[in-house]
Design an enzyme around this catalytic site. Structure first.
Site, PDB file in Angstrom:
ATOM      1  N   LYS A 198       0.847  -1.202   0.000  1.00  0.00           N
ATOM      2  CA  LYS A 198       0.000   0.000   0.000  1.00  0.00           C
ATOM      3  C   LYS A 198       0.874   1.240   0.000  1.00  0.00           C
ATOM      4  O   LYS A 198       1.744   1.397   0.859  1.00  0.00           O
ATOM      5  CB  LYS A 198      -0.912  -0.008   1.236  1.00  0.00           C
ATOM      6  CG  LYS A 198      -1.685   1.303   1.456  1.00  0.00           C
ATOM      7  CD  LYS A 198      -2.592   1.230   2.681  1.00  0.00           C
ATOM      8  CE  LYS A 198      -3.209   2.597   2.999  1.00  0.00           C
ATOM      9  NZ  LYS A 198      -4.084   2.572   4.195  1.00  0.00           N
ATOM     10  N   LYS A 206      -9.729  12.806   8.848  1.00  0.00           N
ATOM     11  CA  LYS A 206      -9.306  12.313  10.165  1.00  0.00           C
ATOM     12  C   LYS A 206      -9.171  13.475  11.140  1.00  0.00           C
ATOM     13  O   LYS A 206      -8.850  14.589  10.715  1.00  0.00           O
ATOM     14  CB  LYS A 206      -7.925  11.650  10.053  1.00  0.00           C
ATOM     15  CG  LYS A 206      -7.879  10.323   9.344  1.00  0.00           C
ATOM     16  CD  LYS A 206      -6.439   9.795   9.323  1.00  0.00           C
ATOM     17  CE  LYS A 206      -6.312   8.531   8.495  1.00  0.00           C
ATOM     18  NZ  LYS A 206      -6.990   7.370   9.076  1.00  0.00           N
ATOM     19  N   ARG A 251      -7.740  -0.267   0.828  1.00  0.00           N
ATOM     20  CA  ARG A 251      -8.311  -1.434   0.132  1.00  0.00           C
ATOM     21  C   ARG A 251      -8.707  -1.081  -1.300  1.00  0.00           C
ATOM     22  O   ARG A 251      -8.712  -1.940  -2.167  1.00  0.00           O
ATOM     23  CB  ARG A 251      -9.487  -1.976   0.962  1.00  0.00           C
ATOM     24  CG  ARG A 251     -10.598  -0.996   1.158  1.00  0.00           C
ATOM     25  CD  ARG A 251     -11.507  -1.383   2.324  1.00  0.00           C
ATOM     26  NE  ARG A 251     -10.915  -1.068   3.622  1.00  0.00           N
ATOM     27  CZ  ARG A 251     -11.482  -1.341   4.776  1.00  0.00           C
ATOM     28  NH1 ARG A 251     -12.641  -1.955   4.817  1.00  0.00           N
ATOM     29  NH2 ARG A 251     -10.898  -1.030   5.913  1.00  0.00           N
TER      30      ARG A 251
HETATM   31  N1  BES Z   1      -4.088   4.407   7.007  1.00  0.00           N
HETATM   32  C1  BES Z   1      -5.234   4.112   7.781  1.00  0.00           C
HETATM   33  C2  BES Z   1      -4.983   3.032   8.836  1.00  0.00           C
HETATM   34  C3  BES Z   1      -4.014   3.354   9.945  1.00  0.00           C
HETATM   35  C4  BES Z   1      -4.481   3.855  11.146  1.00  0.00           C
HETATM   36  C5  BES Z   1      -2.679   3.072   9.810  1.00  0.00           C
HETATM   37  C6  BES Z   1      -3.600   4.116  12.169  1.00  0.00           C
HETATM   38  C7  BES Z   1      -1.793   3.330  10.844  1.00  0.00           C
HETATM   39  C8  BES Z   1      -2.258   3.839  12.028  1.00  0.00           C
HETATM   40  C9  BES Z   1      -6.377   3.630   6.880  1.00  0.00           C
HETATM   41  O1  BES Z   1      -6.401   4.167   5.618  1.00  0.00           O
HETATM   42  C10 BES Z   1      -7.648   4.026   7.547  1.00  0.00           C
HETATM   43  O2  BES Z   1      -7.878   5.201   7.654  1.00  0.00           O
HETATM   44  N2  BES Z   1      -8.433   3.060   7.948  1.00  0.00           N
HETATM   45  C11 BES Z   1      -9.677   3.321   8.576  1.00  0.00           C
HETATM   46  C12 BES Z   1     -10.669   2.311   8.073  1.00  0.00           C
HETATM   47  C13 BES Z   1     -12.071   2.540   8.552  1.00  0.00           C
HETATM   48  C14 BES Z   1     -12.628   3.830   7.967  1.00  0.00           C
HETATM   49  C15 BES Z   1     -12.913   1.359   8.152  1.00  0.00           C
HETATM   50  C16 BES Z   1      -9.475   3.150  10.084  1.00  0.00           C
HETATM   51  O3  BES Z   1      -8.789   2.235  10.511  1.00  0.00           O
HETATM   52  O4  BES Z   1     -10.016   3.971  10.831  1.00  0.00           O
HETATM   53 ZN    ZN Z   2      -4.595   4.739   4.856  1.00  0.00          ZN
HETATM   54 MG    MG Z   3      -7.466   5.980   5.562  1.00  0.00          MG
END
Ligand code: BES
Ligand code: ZN
Ligand code: MG
Length: 502
Positions: free
Chosen positions: A269, A281, A355
């Protein structure tokens, strides 16, 4: 701090070092262990250990200065525990963390040369060469600090001398060479990850990877947005819409000279900054999101290391690389995207972007590369930190043999994985009423697993494993890491691929 590892068959006490390192078992005999130094000092090691209550117990380290003839040097003793390993203790990790704290202890001191007496390998359940290789890798990893933007960066370098007997010198030398290649792959991955997002845009990332892989004899092809549009990679393009930075798609191929060798695809990724997009975020969660390309950085560095090690297996490293930003043309919750393989997904949360880009990358890899096995590496879910963080990566796979091999590679290297439950039940969570699937699971449960369920729609029949490295990629409290990135999965997958080749 740069760390160079060398091998020496000199007598330990005769090496001109400013730090002497010994790994000692519980109940060790101080007089015996230190006897070669006795003629050079009046210092009583035995009394000192008694005073400090240092007995060689597992997880104990003492470092102290000693006057040797007319110079002052440091001694570091790392306790590794008794003959029998206590339940629940991973003794290989004791060795690594001990070495990590020794190297950290040289910071801010005038130490140039560190002499390490290689311990008896039998209690570590490793071959002698592996002990040397592990100590090498960890020494170099522990020296890493991201100081590119420090006006007063300390340009220090140290030499670590692995002291071995003459008969093992050649093997030890080879082991340090291998260990150095692995460590360089880890540290270069860390550099990519620690670099600020303005200095690591998709275009810059691609340029760096092309130059780096070329130097190791790997050919990397780069697609721009136009080419991706022709190929129908709307997962990557959809995420890229919110950013002014152009996306890239990278395919790097290492071909072994061995005839009939198998092919491993590693898909990483590559979100060079994840703001969350329109589903933005909170600022605290965004702070480490320059590291959301850790998977992409890892797969190319792994490929480079395997090329340098002349692994007898073909490696294809693939990465979709883009920012995830909330620009005026950003994709929105409610949008539907059609991926490379023709499947569609309803975007319910623009922050579940990993994803989406991996969907194109995995289906492209299955279609064009037709690998024997495929492993993707991604900082995919925050949930992963809660599930297994920070000392493991999450592994999701329906293949027991592949999972077992990854797990063993994790135990050998210390870059460990833990397999999560994954059955059909979890696949239900990503159903959508208006598209083939939704990009988030319903009910907010087992988010790391439902993310894998999404990816499975894009892997066809290829035996596949998913590694969520969001748990261990940043700020991990282990002696051989620093604040910032860790290069997680690099040690694991180099070892895994080398074993797969055999
Ligand atoms: N890059 C993030 C995941 C992440 C979070 C990596 C903290 C490292 C540390 C990913 O793209 C993301 O934002 N995932 C979301 C998914 C959710 C919206 C289903 C998450 O984990 O909040
Ligand atoms: Zn991400
Ligand atoms: Mg994300």
């Amino acid at each position: 701090m740069e760390v160079h590892v060398k091998v020496s068959a000199e007598k330990f006490s005769s090496v001109q070092a400013q730090m002497y390192v010994m790994f000692v078992q519980e109940g060790f005999n101080a007089e015996k262990v230190c006897k070669d130094f006795a003629s050079k000092t009046t210092f009583s090691f035995k009394d000192y250990f008694a005073e400090m209550e240092f007995t060689g117990k597992v997880k104990s380290v003492v470092t102290f200065p000693v006057q040797l003839d007319n110079r002052v040097v440091h001694f570091s003793f790392v306790g590794v525990g008794g003959k029998v390993c206590p339940v629940g203790i991973d003794r290989k990790e004791i060795l690594r963390r001990g070495m990590g704290s020794v190297i950290k202890a040289t910071r801010g001191k005038k130490i140039k040369d560190v002499a390490v007496l290689i311990p008896d390998e039998s209690i570590f359940e490793m071959e002698f060469e592996k002990v040397v290789e592990q100590l090498t890798t960890i020494s170099i990893m522990a020296g890493y600090q991201y100081d590119v933007f420090m006006s007063k960066a300390t340009k220090k370098s140290i030499n670590v001398h692995m002291i071995v007997s003459k008969e093992f010198k050649k093997d030890a030398q080879f082991a340090t060479e291998c260990g150095t290649i692995v460590a360089q792959a880890v540290n270069t991955t860390r550099e990519y990850v620690d670099t600020p997002p303005a200095h690591m845009t998709p275009v810059i990332f691609a340029e760096k990877v092309v130059a780096q892989t070329k130097a190791c004899g790997i050919k990397t092809t780069v697609f721009d947005a136009k080419k991706m549009a022709q190929l129908g990679m709307n997962g990557v393009l959809g995420v890229a819409r919110g950013s002014v930075q152009e996306p890239r798609f990278l395919v790097g191929e290492y071909k072994t000279a061995k005839k009939g060798a198998k092919t491993i695809a590693l898909v990483g990724k590559g979100i060079t900054f994840d703001s969350g997009g329109i589903c933005i975020k909170p600022s605290g969660s965004m702070l480490t999101m320059k590291g959301d390309m850790a998977g992409a950085a890892a797969v190319f560095n792994i490929a480079c290391a395997l090329a340098s090690l002349k692994a007898q297996v073909n490696i294809v490293a693939v990465a979709p690389v883009t920012e995830n930003m909330p620009g005026p043309d950003a994709q929105k919750p409610g949008d539907i995207v059609r991926f490379y393989n023709g499947k569609t997904a309803e975007i319910k949360d623009t922050d579940a972007e990993g994803r989406l880009v991996l969907a194109d990358a995995l289906s492209y890899t299955v279609d064009k590369i037709k690998p024997d096995i495929m492993i993707d590496v991604a900082t995919l879910t925050g949930a992963c930190e809660y599930a297994v963080g920070p000392f493991f990566s999450a592994l999701i796979s329906e293949h027991d043999d592949l999972s077992e091999s990854l797990s063993l590679a994790g135990n050998r290297t210390g870059d460990r994985v833990w397999r999560l439950p994954y059955t059909d039940d979890y696949k239900e969570a990503i159903k959508s009423n208006i598209a083939d699937m939704a990009n988030i699971g319903s009910g907010n449960k087992a988010g790391t697993v439902t993310a894998a369920a999404f990816l499975q729609h894009f892997v066809g029949d290829v035996p596949w494993a998913h590694l969520d490295i969001a748990s261990g990629d940043f700020n991990i409290p282990v002696s051989y890491f620093d604040v910032g990135s860790t290069g997680v999965s690099v040690r694991l997958l180099i070892d895994f691929c080398l074993h797969y080749a055999k």
